[in-house]
Scaffold this motif. Structure first.
Motif, PDB file in Angstrom:
ATOM      1  N   ARG A  24     -63.996  23.783   0.332  1.00 20.77           N
ATOM      2  CA  ARG A  24     -63.188  24.443  -0.685  1.00 20.77           C
ATOM      3  C   ARG A  24     -61.790  24.788  -0.185  1.00 20.77           C
ATOM      4  O   ARG A  24     -60.821  24.799  -0.929  1.00 20.77           O
ATOM      5  CB  ARG A  24     -63.926  25.703  -1.171  1.00 20.77           C
ATOM      6  CG  ARG A  24     -63.278  26.422  -2.327  1.00 20.77           C
ATOM      7  CD  ARG A  24     -64.124  27.603  -2.759  1.00 20.77           C
ATOM      8  NE  ARG A  24     -65.416  27.155  -3.262  1.00 20.77           N
ATOM      9  CZ  ARG A  24     -66.450  27.970  -3.481  1.00 20.77           C
ATOM     10  NH1 ARG A  24     -66.346  29.250  -3.182  1.00 20.77           N
ATOM     11  NH2 ARG A  24     -67.589  27.505  -3.958  1.00 20.77           N
ATOM     12  N   GLU A  42     -64.023  26.882  -9.499  1.00 16.92           N
ATOM     13  CA  GLU A  42     -65.077  27.307  -8.575  1.00 16.92           C
ATOM     14  C   GLU A  42     -64.613  28.430  -7.642  1.00 16.92           C
ATOM     15  O   GLU A  42     -65.426  29.091  -6.995  1.00 16.92           O
ATOM     16  CB  GLU A  42     -65.596  26.129  -7.762  1.00 16.92           C
ATOM     17  CG  GLU A  42     -64.541  25.390  -6.968  1.00 16.92           C
ATOM     18  CD  GLU A  42     -64.001  24.194  -7.681  1.00 16.92           C
ATOM     19  OE1 GLU A  42     -63.782  23.156  -7.028  1.00 16.92           O
ATOM     20  OE2 GLU A  42     -63.791  24.275  -8.907  1.00 16.92           O
ATOM     21  N   HIS A  76     -68.200  28.025   4.275  1.00 16.68           N
ATOM     22  CA  HIS A  76     -67.698  26.977   3.385  1.00 16.68           C
ATOM     23  C   HIS A  76     -67.523  25.625   4.080  1.00 16.68           C
ATOM     24  O   HIS A  76     -66.763  24.780   3.615  1.00 16.68           O
ATOM     25  CB  HIS A  76     -66.362  27.415   2.775  1.00 16.68           C
ATOM     26  CG  HIS A  76     -66.468  28.673   1.965  1.00 16.68           C
ATOM     27  ND1 HIS A  76     -65.637  29.749   2.158  1.00 16.68           N
ATOM     28  CD2 HIS A  76     -67.329  29.031   0.986  1.00 16.68           C
ATOM     29  CE1 HIS A  76     -65.963  30.715   1.319  1.00 16.68           C
ATOM     30  NE2 HIS A  76     -66.987  30.311   0.602  1.00 16.68           N
ATOM     31  N   LYS A 125     -69.416  23.133   4.242  1.00 15.68           N
ATOM     32  CA  LYS A 125     -69.913  21.983   3.490  1.00 15.68           C
ATOM     33  C   LYS A 125     -69.053  21.658   2.272  1.00 15.68           C
ATOM     34  O   LYS A 125     -68.739  20.493   2.020  1.00 15.68           O
ATOM     35  CB  LYS A 125     -71.357  22.234   3.029  1.00 15.68           C
ATOM     36  CG  LYS A 125     -72.401  22.083   4.123  1.00 15.68           C
ATOM     37  CD  LYS A 125     -73.807  22.204   3.533  1.00 15.68           C
ATOM     38  CE  LYS A 125     -74.873  21.986   4.607  1.00 15.68           C
ATOM     39  NZ  LYS A 125     -76.238  22.103   4.034  1.00 15.68           N
ATOM     40  N   ASN A 126     -68.691  22.686   1.501  1.00 13.79           N
ATOM     41  CA  ASN A 126     -68.008  22.395   0.240  1.00 13.79           C
ATOM     42  C   ASN A 126     -66.516  22.096   0.393  1.00 13.79           C
ATOM     43  O   ASN A 126     -65.863  21.684  -0.566  1.00 13.79           O
ATOM     44  CB  ASN A 126     -68.209  23.542  -0.760  1.00 13.79           C
ATOM     45  CG  ASN A 126     -67.704  24.875  -0.211  1.00 13.79           C
ATOM     46  OD1 ASN A 126     -66.697  24.949   0.497  1.00 13.79           O
ATOM     47  ND2 ASN A 126     -68.404  25.950  -0.564  1.00 13.79           N
TER      48      ASN A 126
END
Length: 801
Positions: free
Chosen positions: A465, A480, A460, A462-463
């Motif tokens: 989250r 998401e 994760h 990149k995102n």
């Protein structure tokens, strides 16, 4: 009551205990009466039968003076055989079960051996027979090489494998030998011959062996030998086997090792597998004690000769009994459930990472799901060193059931899960519990790292989250998160888990995705805790559940669990949650699984593929159409074929074309399958047009010069039939003039003309240019095109109503 009058003492007495065997008693007594050795008596001991067995036996007694019938109140098989021993008048005795048979000539063969050698007993091979008259198999206790040839005057010390032969009915004994050593049957037990046979072999001075089959043992439902896993037979067997262990302490080491090896490989192993959660704890403890006695009796070499998977089951039983007898933590704040299955290479890393957490008020519930390697041995070392570990068995019922079993045994206020091949970073549980206590939320979700042979990867990164703390939110506010459905990077309040009725389904794969979605939609509030809370190990090879994603049974399980998730998402009526969930499933998750299945060739077996395709279609039916409409054409076409049930072409889908950047509809199927797809009215017209123009016409034009003559005839005939049946819709199926030219050329079957078109076809060549090029061709080529079109028109008339 006794029938028959005493006369000259026979050489042999055959004792037949009888209890409610009316369907088979005639067959048994006829096999005894028809023996070629006739100097015998048949002593029928009617052990209180309540059916017509007594009347059948008396009928045989009236027909044959050698048969006598003795009626007693029911006392069990051991007591009935002892009564028969007391009634014997012969010098030798044979015991026969009343539902079995003795082959013709078997008694003569055994008596000839004994009368020649003067040995104490003779034994021979036995066979199992079944309801199917054609089905036979060697009886498992007489498959040793010692039975391959007849022998006289052997001893147990010289042939230790004889100790495996523990059945009483394939032997003839010297009655004087039994009386001299006081060898009698144990009474009030279902395993009366276990100790009897061991005594006979241990005390016999000499033994004879007949290599022929001397007994036929009936395998039937309801027989004692088919119920040895029940509590009563199991308890009786353990008691009788303990007597044998005591008897063998004075025997040579080879005899002890032979006995120990056989019991660890077969009898003890089978019974350890049969016990389950419903078996009384005292029965399990007695079996574990017996296994310990076997290990003490045998040498290290004998134990090492036992297959590891057998030793694993026995060690698991011992560990379960040991763990159940230890005091547990009164009120742990956290329970960590760790299911294990064949993870001996990684279980140490997992348990040490949990034991060394800076949060100490926890218990570790290790649930073994039937490991066959040394996983249980490794767990035993941790159990010995850490009183917080509690071990239970799941008896090979599957990963979901193992997690449920651990959850049922958990006592903590909070609940977490970890797989036996993964690890928990230091401080993860402390961060979770501190956050949940601060927020009062029902559950907390964390980030994870992936560990493989290539290093550590952050999925994760990149995102972002999990980059910031999110406190007391709902899944609708952070939709998401719904696709983060692994159970091991989360922590739950136990009250919330029970209140929501959560559980793990018994599925081969993806058994945690539905429970996690159920938790998301049921949580009044949840927290997202930044920082890695788990290390997931991507195991080498295909031993992990993730690596088996394209396995048909595993894929079907995933699809069924995904369907359960989809229904829960729809029930929330949250557009935001539906958008996050269905777009991810349709675009990524479902496609990745189906692509792996198709690329592996799993769809080529219709019997295997049908359940998978049906499960995929069931899932697609609940996906809102808007999420399918925006998909890339190849995905959309595959999904529409699944929905229409026209899955035959999928069996031949080309592996390379399943990758979006390498293929497309034109390359997805061979031309024959593309023709089938283009005729499917359930498929969107634009997709059918692409399948026809790119998958049929383009491919045939390009491949025509390389096709053998018979393939050309087949291709031409199929294309003409298709076009004739669909001539009214050809304009919508292939709109360009170039497509029409291609079609008529194929219908005409002109290799030269097709070659001319091929020169200007392909990517980057305008289709109208191809049409103008054809008009400039010689009249002969144009004549071929007109001929092809007439062929199509004739075909259309032929199929018109």
């Amino acid at each position: 009551m006794k029938n028959g009058a005493p006369g000259r003492r026979p050489a042999l007495s055959i004792v037949v205990p009888v209890y409610n065997v009316a369907p088979w008693l005639d067959e048994c007594l006829n096999s005894l009466r028809s023996q070629s050795f006739s100097d015998l008596e048949i002593v029928v001991v009617n052990d209180g039968s309540t059916d017509s067995s007594g009347a059948i036996a008396r009928r045989h007694a009236q027909a044959d003076a050698r048969v006598t019938v003795h009626d007693f109140a029911n006392g069990g098989l051991g007591r009935a055989r002892n009564r028969g021993l007391e009634l014997c008048r012969g010098s030798y005795v044979l015991f026969t079960d009343s539902d079995d048979r003795v082959p013709s000539g078997a008694v003569a063969a055994m008596m000839a051996q004994l009368q020649e050698s003067g040995s104490d007993l003779v034994t021979g091979r036995a066979v199992d027979f079944y309801t199917d008259p054609e089905k036979y198999s060697d009886y498992w206790t007489t498959v040793s090489s010692v039975f391959t040839r007849s022998r006289q005057g052997v001893t147990l010390a010289a042939h230790p494998e004889l100790i495996h032969d523990h059945t009483v009915w394939n032997k003839v004994y010297s009655l004087a030998f039994l009386q001299e050593h006081g060898i009698r049957f144990s009474e009030d037990t279902l395993c009366e011959d276990v100790y009897f046979c061991a005594q006979a072999y241990a005390k016999a001075v000499s033994v004879d062996i007949v290599s022929d089959y001397v007994y036929e043992h009936r395998r039937r439902r309801g027989a004692i030998s088919n119920s040895l896993g029940d509590a009563k037979p199991l308890t009786d067997w353990m008691a009788e086997t303990q007597k044998v262990l005591g008897l063998l302490t004075d025997q040579p080491a080879a005899v002890r090792d032979a006995y120990v090896s056989r019991l660890l490989r077969i009898e003890a192993f089978d019974r350890a597998r049969w016990v389950d959660a419903g078996t009384p704890q005292e029965v399990k403890a007695a079996l574990a004690q017996l296994v310990a006695g076997l290990l003490d009796l045998g040498s290290a070499e004998a134990v090492r000769a036992v297959p590891q998977r057998h030793l694993a089951v026995l060690e698991s039983l011992r560990l379960e009994v040991l763990s159940a007898s230890r005091p547990r933590m009164e009120a742990p704040q956290l329970s960590v459930v760790v299911p294990t299955l064949n993870v001996e290479r990684w279980i140490d890393d997992c348990l040490l990472s949990i034991r060394r957490q800076d949060f100490a008020n926890l218990e570790i519930i290790v649930v073994d799901d039937g490991s066959e390697d040394k996983t249980v041995n490794a767990i035993a070392e941790h159990l010995r060193d850490d009183p917080r570990i509690h071990y239970v068995r799941s008896y090979g019922a599957g990963g979901g059931t193992a997690r449920n079993t651990g959850t049922d045994a958990a006592r903590g206020e909070f609940l977490a899960f970890a797989d036996g091949d993964d690890m928990v970073p230091q401080g993860a549980y402390t961060r979770f519990i501190e956050q949940l206590e601060r927020s009062g939320s029902d559950m907390a979700v964390g980030d994870y790292l992936q560990l493989s042979k290539d290093g550590v990867w952050h999925p994760h990164w990149k995102n972002k989250r999990f980059s910031v703390l999110r406190e007391a939110i709902t899944i609708a506010q952070f939709p998401e998160l719904v696709m983060n459905r692994c159970c091991w990077d989360k922590m739950f309040r136990r009250q919330f888990w029970d209140r929501s009725g959560n559980f793990f389904p018994d599925a081969r794969r993806a058994n945690d995705i539905a429970p996690m979605v159920r938790a998301y939609v049921g949580a009044a509030s949840l927290d997202v805790v930044p920082g890695p809370s788990y290390v997931y190990r991507k195991r080498p090879g295909n031993s992990s559940m993730t690596a088996k994603a394209s396995n048909p049974a595993s894929l079907q399980n995933y699809l069924e669990q995904e369907l359960a998730c989809a229904r829960m998402v729809l029930a929330t009526h949250s557009p935001e949650l539906a958008q996050a969930y269905f777009s991810a499933v349709a675009e990524r998750d479902l496609w990745v699984h189906l692509k792996g299945f198709l690329a592996s060739g799993g769809a080529r077996n219709p019997l295997v593929a049908r359940p998978v395709f049906d499960a995929a279609a069931s899932l697609l039916r609940v996906v809102p159409r808007s999420y399918l409409a925006a998909l890339e054409p190849t995905k959309k076409l595959v999904y529409q074929l699944l929905l229409s049930g026209n899955t035959g072409p999928l069996a031949n889908a080309r592996r390379g074309a399943l990758d979006m950047e390498r293929g497309g509809i034109g390359a997805l199927f061979p031309w024959k399958d593309a023709l089938i797809v283009s005729a499917d009215e359930h498929v969107q017209l634009e997709l059918r047009r692409q399948a026809y123009s790119r998958g049929v016409l383009n491919r045939l034009v390009n491949d025509w010069p390389r096709l053998p003559e018979d393939q050309r005839r087949l291709a031409r005939a199929r294309v003409v039939r298709f076009a004739g049946a669909n001539i009214g819709r050809l304009g919508s199926l292939h709109r360009s003039p170039a497509d029409r030219v291609r079609f008529t050329l194929i219908a005409a079957g002109s290799t030269g003309a097709i070659g001319a078109v091929q020169a200007l076809s392909g990517k980057g060549h305008p289709k109208r240019r191809m049409w103008r090029m054809l008009n400039r061709q010689p009249l002969a080529v144009q004549r071929v095109v007109r001929q092809g079109w007439k062929t199509v028109q004739r075909a259309a008339l032929a199929v018109s109503p």
